[in-house]
Design a protein around this motif. Structure first.
Motif, mmCIF file in Angstrom:
data_model
loop_
_atom_site.group_PDB
_atom_site.id
_atom_site.type_symbol
_atom_site.label_atom_id
_atom_site.label_comp_id
_atom_site.label_asym_id
_atom_site.label_seq_id
_atom_site.Cartn_x
_atom_site.Cartn_y
_atom_site.Cartn_z
ATOM 1 N N GLN A 26 -54.051 28.726 19.390
ATOM 2 C CA GLN A 26 -53.272 28.865 18.154
ATOM 3 C C GLN A 26 -54.136 29.466 17.046
ATOM 4 O OE1 GLN A 26 -49.914 28.217 17.914
ATOM 5 N NE2 GLN A 26 -50.105 29.229 15.940
ATOM 6 N N ASP A 27 -55.409 29.072 16.983
ATOM 7 C CA ASP A 27 -56.328 29.636 15.993
ATOM 8 C C ASP A 27 -56.494 31.147 16.172
ATOM 9 O OD1 ASP A 27 -56.688 27.142 14.878
ATOM 10 O OD2 ASP A 27 -58.652 26.799 15.813
ATOM 11 N N SER A 28 -56.266 31.630 17.383
ATOM 12 C CA SER A 28 -56.360 33.067 17.674
ATOM 13 C C SER A 28 -54.995 33.745 17.623
ATOM 14 C CB SER A 28 -56.995 33.286 19.049
ATOM 15 O OG SER A 28 -58.315 32.792 19.054
ATOM 16 N N GLY A 29 -53.975 33.002 17.220
ATOM 17 C CA GLY A 29 -52.643 33.583 17.100
ATOM 18 C C GLY A 29 -51.853 33.661 18.399
ATOM 19 N N ILE A 30 -52.265 32.871 19.390
ATOM 20 C CA ILE A 30 -51.578 32.875 20.681
ATOM 21 C C ILE A 30 -50.786 31.584 20.820
ATOM 22 C CG2 ILE A 30 -51.860 32.924 23.189
ATOM 23 C CD1 ILE A 30 -54.521 34.419 22.706
ATOM 24 N N ASN A 31 -49.485 31.717 20.981
ATOM 25 C CA ASN A 31 -48.629 30.551 21.195
ATOM 26 C C ASN A 31 -48.652 30.167 22.661
ATOM 27 O OD1 ASN A 31 -47.751 30.290 18.499
ATOM 28 N ND2 ASN A 31 -46.290 31.939 18.801
ATOM 29 N N SER A 32 -48.500 28.878 22.921
ATOM 30 C CA SER A 32 -48.506 28.390 24.296
ATOM 31 C C SER A 32 -47.454 27.300 24.458
ATOM 32 C CB SER A 32 -49.888 27.841 24.663
ATOM 33 O OG SER A 32 -50.236 26.773 23.813
ATOM 34 N N VAL A 33 -47.113 27.038 25.701
ATOM 35 C CA VAL A 33 -46.196 25.953 26.039
ATOM 36 C C VAL A 33 -46.808 25.161 27.184
ATOM 37 C CG1 VAL A 33 -44.090 27.134 25.273
ATOM 38 C CG2 VAL A 33 -44.848 27.410 27.616
ATOM 39 N N THR A 34 -46.381 23.898 27.318
ATOM 40 C CA THR A 34 -46.907 23.045 28.382
ATOM 41 C C THR A 34 -45.785 22.568 29.283
ATOM 42 O OG1 THR A 34 -46.708 21.038 27.058
ATOM 43 C CG2 THR A 34 -48.800 22.213 26.946
ATOM 44 N N ARG A 35 -46.194 22.131 30.456
ATOM 45 C CA ARG A 35 -45.273 21.524 31.416
ATOM 46 C C ARG A 35 -45.972 20.308 32.007
ATOM 47 N NH1 ARG A 35 -42.896 24.358 36.890
ATOM 48 N NH2 ARG A 35 -42.389 22.400 37.923
ATOM 49 N N ASP A 36 -45.338 19.154 31.850
ATOM 50 C CA ASP A 36 -45.891 17.900 32.348
ATOM 51 C C ASP A 36 -44.832 17.241 33.219
ATOM 52 O OD1 ASP A 36 -46.950 15.393 32.807
ATOM 53 O OD2 ASP A 36 -47.566 15.066 30.731
ATOM 54 N N ASP A 37 -44.901 17.482 34.523
ATOM 55 C CA ASP A 37 -43.900 16.955 35.456
ATOM 56 C C ASP A 37 -43.894 15.439 35.498
ATOM 57 O OD1 ASP A 37 -43.045 19.511 36.109
ATOM 58 O OD2 ASP A 37 -44.386 19.670 37.841
ATOM 59 N N MET A 38 -45.055 14.811 35.322
ATOM 60 C CA MET A 38 -45.136 13.349 35.346
ATOM 61 C C MET A 38 -44.346 12.761 34.173
ATOM 62 S SD MET A 38 -46.792 10.917 37.048
ATOM 63 C CE MET A 38 -47.410 9.278 36.867
ATOM 64 N N LYS A 39 -44.587 13.278 32.983
ATOM 65 C CA LYS A 39 -43.891 12.794 31.793
ATOM 66 C C LYS A 39 -42.392 13.081 31.890
ATOM 67 C CE LYS A 39 -43.918 13.099 26.772
ATOM 68 N NZ LYS A 39 -44.565 13.706 25.599
ATOM 69 N N SER A 40 -42.030 14.257 32.373
ATOM 70 C CA SER A 40 -40.620 14.603 32.509
ATOM 71 C C SER A 40 -39.910 13.666 33.485
ATOM 72 C CB SER A 40 -40.473 16.048 32.992
ATOM 73 O OG SER A 40 -40.974 16.944 32.048
#
Length: 75
Positions: A26-40
């Motif tokens: 994010q500090d470099s201006g790159i957005n990201s998303v996560t996937r957590d199958d355990m939590k889902s």
């Protein structure tokens, strides 16, 4: 068929590491998303997934810029 995703997985690890990497990206201006199958799976009422196996994704167009940031952050 499903359309091809515009995201690519760039790292898999613990939630703490993923959050750290997200901040660095994010500090470099790159957005990201996560996937957590355990939590889902737990939220849906059934078990599933692997603990500490959170996946980090960035848009494919950002992959070349994101990978060196991730490697440097983890070294």
């Amino acid at each position: 068929m499903f359309p091809e995703s515009e995201y690519e997985r760039v790292y898999t690890g613990s939630l703490i590491t993923i959050q750290f990497l997200q901040n660095m990206l994010q500090d470099s201006g790159i957005n990201s998303v996560t996937r957590d199958d355990m939590k889902s799976g737990m939220m849906a009422g059934f078990g599933g997934g692997i603990p500490d196996h959170v996946q980090l994704f960035v848009k494919k167009i950002d992959t070349q810029e994101a990978l060196p940031i991730i490697e440097k952050s983890l070294s």
